[in-house]
Design a protein around this motif. Sequence first.
Motif, mmCIF file in Angstrom:
data_model
loop_
_atom_site.group_PDB
_atom_site.id
_atom_site.type_symbol
_atom_site.label_atom_id
_atom_site.label_comp_id
_atom_site.label_asym_id
_atom_site.label_seq_id
_atom_site.Cartn_x
_atom_site.Cartn_y
_atom_site.Cartn_z
ATOM 1 N N GLU A 76 35.413 52.461 45.624
ATOM 2 C CA GLU A 76 35.963 51.293 44.936
ATOM 3 C C GLU A 76 35.057 50.087 45.181
ATOM 4 N N PRO A 77 33.977 49.975 44.409
ATOM 5 C CA PRO A 77 33.084 48.823 44.559
ATOM 6 C C PRO A 77 33.683 47.577 43.925
ATOM 7 N N ARG A 78 33.076 46.460 44.171
ATOM 8 C CA ARG A 78 33.488 45.215 43.523
ATOM 9 C C ARG A 78 33.041 45.270 42.066
ATOM 10 N N VAL A 79 33.972 45.110 41.129
ATOM 11 C CA VAL A 79 33.678 45.166 39.699
ATOM 12 C C VAL A 79 33.689 43.740 39.146
ATOM 13 N N VAL A 80 32.579 43.353 38.491
ATOM 14 C CA VAL A 80 32.406 41.989 37.997
ATOM 15 C C VAL A 80 32.098 42.032 36.515
ATOM 16 N N GLU A 81 32.820 41.224 35.742
ATOM 17 C CA GLU A 81 32.536 41.077 34.321
ATOM 18 C C GLU A 81 31.582 39.901 34.129
ATOM 19 N N VAL A 82 30.431 40.170 33.527
ATOM 20 C CA VAL A 82 29.441 39.124 33.253
ATOM 21 C C VAL A 82 29.708 38.556 31.867
ATOM 22 N N ARG A 83 29.872 37.234 31.793
ATOM 23 C CA ARG A 83 30.188 36.578 30.528
ATOM 24 C C ARG A 83 29.144 35.514 30.240
ATOM 25 N N LYS A 84 28.492 35.620 29.111
ATOM 26 C CA LYS A 84 27.428 34.703 28.751
ATOM 27 C C LYS A 84 27.963 33.293 28.564
ATOM 28 N N GLY A 85 27.352 32.334 29.269
ATOM 29 C CA GLY A 85 27.743 30.939 29.142
ATOM 30 C C GLY A 85 28.980 30.563 29.924
ATOM 31 N N ARG A 86 29.576 31.522 30.640
ATOM 32 C CA ARG A 86 30.771 31.244 31.436
ATOM 33 C C ARG A 86 30.634 31.903 32.807
ATOM 34 N N HIS A 87 31.514 31.515 33.708
ATOM 35 C CA HIS A 87 31.486 32.107 35.033
ATOM 36 C C HIS A 87 31.849 33.594 34.962
ATOM 37 N N ASP A 88 31.268 34.363 35.854
ATOM 38 C CA ASP A 88 31.636 35.769 35.971
ATOM 39 C C ASP A 88 33.078 35.893 36.455
ATOM 40 N N ARG A 89 33.679 37.060 36.183
ATOM 41 C CA ARG A 89 35.045 37.314 36.644
ATOM 42 C C ARG A 89 35.084 38.606 37.444
ATOM 43 N N CYS A 90 35.762 38.558 38.560
ATOM 44 C CA CYS A 90 35.896 39.729 39.422
ATOM 45 C C CYS A 90 37.243 40.410 39.136
ATOM 46 N N LEU A 91 37.225 41.731 39.020
ATOM 47 C CA LEU A 91 38.430 42.500 38.757
ATOM 48 C C LEU A 91 39.074 42.907 40.084
ATOM 49 N N LEU A 92 40.307 42.436 40.299
ATOM 50 C CA LEU A 92 41.018 42.732 41.536
ATOM 51 C C LEU A 92 42.136 43.726 41.266
ATOM 52 N N ARG A 93 42.275 44.715 42.141
ATOM 53 C CA ARG A 93 43.348 45.699 42.029
ATOM 54 C C ARG A 93 44.549 45.222 42.837
ATOM 55 N N ILE A 94 45.722 45.305 42.230
ATOM 56 C CA ILE A 94 46.948 44.838 42.873
ATOM 57 C C ILE A 94 47.982 45.952 42.827
ATOM 58 N N PRO A 95 48.615 46.288 43.941
ATOM 59 C CA PRO A 95 49.692 47.286 43.892
ATOM 60 C C PRO A 95 50.778 46.843 42.916
ATOM 61 N N LYS A 96 51.316 47.772 42.148
ATOM 62 C CA LYS A 96 52.244 47.411 41.071
ATOM 63 C C LYS A 96 53.491 46.690 41.573
ATOM 64 N N HIS A 97 53.942 47.009 42.772
ATOM 65 C CA HIS A 97 55.151 46.357 43.272
ATOM 66 C C HIS A 97 54.876 44.910 43.695
ATOM 67 N N GLN A 98 53.560 44.539 43.830
ATOM 68 C CA GLN A 98 53.207 43.173 44.181
ATOM 69 C C GLN A 98 52.678 42.391 42.987
ATOM 70 N N ALA A 99 52.588 43.028 41.840
ATOM 71 C CA ALA A 99 51.973 42.392 40.675
ATOM 72 C C ALA A 99 52.855 41.279 40.140
ATOM 73 N N SER A 100 52.203 40.189 39.737
ATOM 74 C CA SER A 100 52.906 39.065 39.119
ATOM 75 C C SER A 100 52.912 39.257 37.608
ATOM 76 N N ALA A 101 53.512 38.321 36.927
ATOM 77 C CA ALA A 101 53.585 38.396 35.472
ATOM 78 C C ALA A 101 52.218 38.275 34.821
ATOM 79 N N LYS A 102 51.286 37.607 35.517
ATOM 80 C CA LYS A 102 49.957 37.388 34.957
ATOM 81 C C LYS A 102 49.046 38.603 35.112
ATOM 82 N N ALA A 103 49.416 39.534 35.919
ATOM 83 C CA ALA A 103 48.570 40.712 36.144
ATOM 84 C C ALA A 103 48.612 41.633 34.928
ATOM 85 N N THR A 104 47.511 42.365 34.722
ATOM 86 C CA THR A 104 47.426 43.315 33.617
ATOM 87 C C THR A 104 48.097 44.622 34.010
ATOM 88 N N LYS A 105 49.126 45.005 33.249
ATOM 89 C CA LYS A 105 49.863 46.223 33.547
ATOM 90 C C LYS A 105 49.838 47.137 32.331
#
Length: 443
Positions: free
Chosen positions: A388-417
Motif C-alpha cells: 500500500e504505497p502513497r498514491v498521489v493524483e497529479v493535477r496540472k496547474g493545481r496542487h497534487d492530491r493524496c488518496l487516503l484510505r479510511i475504514p468504512k465505519h470511520q468514514a465521514s459524509a465527504k469520503a468516497t464510498k
Amino acid sequence: MEQGSNRIIVDHTRSEIHEDYISKLPDELLRQILTIYPLDSGSKAVALFTGLWNRPYIKHGGATFNIQDFESVIGDFLVGFDENNPLKMPRKLEIHCSKGLFITASLELNRKLHLDFPKGIQEFPRQFGWEIVLNTMDLAHSSPYPFSVKTLKLTSVNYLSCELVSSLINKFRYVETLIIEKCDGLRSLRVEGLAKLTSLSVLDCVDLKSVYVEALELDYLRYSGFLCWFSLENLLYLKDVKLDFKGPGFNHLVHDLYNPLLRAIRDVSVLTLHGWMFKEVFGPLLSSKHNEQHFNFSKLEELWWIDSCMEDHNMKSLFHFLKFFTSLKRLFISIVTQSYSKSCERECSTEVQKGRLRKLKVVKMEGFEKEEDIILFKEHLMEVFNVEPRVVEVRKGRHDRCLLRIPKHQASAKATKSIKFKFSYRFVEEVEDSLSSKHPHMP
C-alpha cells in the motif's frame, strides 16, 4: 505649491524612464559596458532587454560550403567566444549562402553549442545514413579549438550537411551531451563515443529505421519517435532510459529483433516506457518460460509508464510488467489520450499472478478523469502485490492530491464510498510535495 512642483518633477522623471535609451547605444559600446563586470543576472537582463544577447553576426558565402570553409567559419566563431566575457562577441552566428540561410550556430553558457540547419534550405528530404564518432582524438594532443564543447545540439541536419557536421565534431574531444533532433531523411544513425559521452538524445527524426549506439560511459539515453531497430553495445553504466515510442515504425513487428534492446536496459535504475510497447514487443518476449523464471530488472527504482487509458486489460499488462521489478520504489503513470492506442483495444487474456513489491513507496498518477479509476487502481495494486504505497493524483496547474484510505465505519459524509470498493477514501490536497520529479510526461 512646493509639493505640487515635486509631483510634476516625479511624473516627468517616470515618463522619461519609459524611454529606451540603452538599446539605442551602438552594439560595440554596449558590449564594452556590459563586459566590465562578470555576467550576472543584472547584465544578462540588460543584454536580453536590448536584444544584444540574441543578435547574430551574419556571414555571407557562396553557393555552397566545402568542409574546409565550414570548419574555418565555425572554428573562428568558437575561438572568439570568451566564457568569462560572453557578451564581448556575438554568441549567435548566421551563415548565408546564395540560396538563403544555411545554418545558425549559437553558443550558450556551460559550453553548449547548437547547430541548426533551417528546413527551408532542403528541397526534399533525401534519405541518408549518418555515422558520428565522438571524443576519439588523442588526449595528449591539443584540440584545434580552445573552446571545448560539452553539450552539442544538432537540429535539422540533412544529407547535404551531415558530412560537414561529422567532420567538424570529429575535432571535439570533450562532448558529454549529444542531442540530435528533427533530421528529416535520416534513415540510419550510428553513434560511437569512446569516452566522455554520458548523455544521448535522439528526438523526432521521423524517417529513422535503425539506431546503433556504442558508448562506454553513457548513462542517459532518450529516444522520441516511432519504433525502430536498436542496437546498444558496451553501455556499461546506463542508468536512465526514456523510450518514448510514439507507435510502431514497421507494418509487422518481429519481437525477437528487440530482445537485445530488452537485455541492454535490464540494469537501468530509471525507465520510461509506453504501455503499447510492452504489450506489443516486450511482453511477448518476457512471457517465454525462460524469461518468466530468470529475467528481472533488479536495479530499477523508478518506472514512468505512459498509456492511452487504464482500463482493466491495460492495468493487467502493467501489473504483469511490475512482476519483473524487485527494487521498484516509485511508479509514475501518465494517461495521454492522444498516444498510440491500437493495443488498448485488444483484451489481455492472461491473469496476473500475485507478486511482491516490498520497496514501492509512492505511485503518482496523472491524466485520470475519474477519481474512482484511481481508487480502483490502488485496490487492485494492494490485492495483487500486497503493498500500500502513497498514491498521489497529479493535477496540472493545481496542487497534487493524496488518496487516503479510511475504514468504512470511520468514514465521514465527504469520503468516497461505493460497493465496488473495499474501503472508503478521501482525497487530501498537498501544499508541499517533496517527492515531485521533473519529467517530460508530467508537470
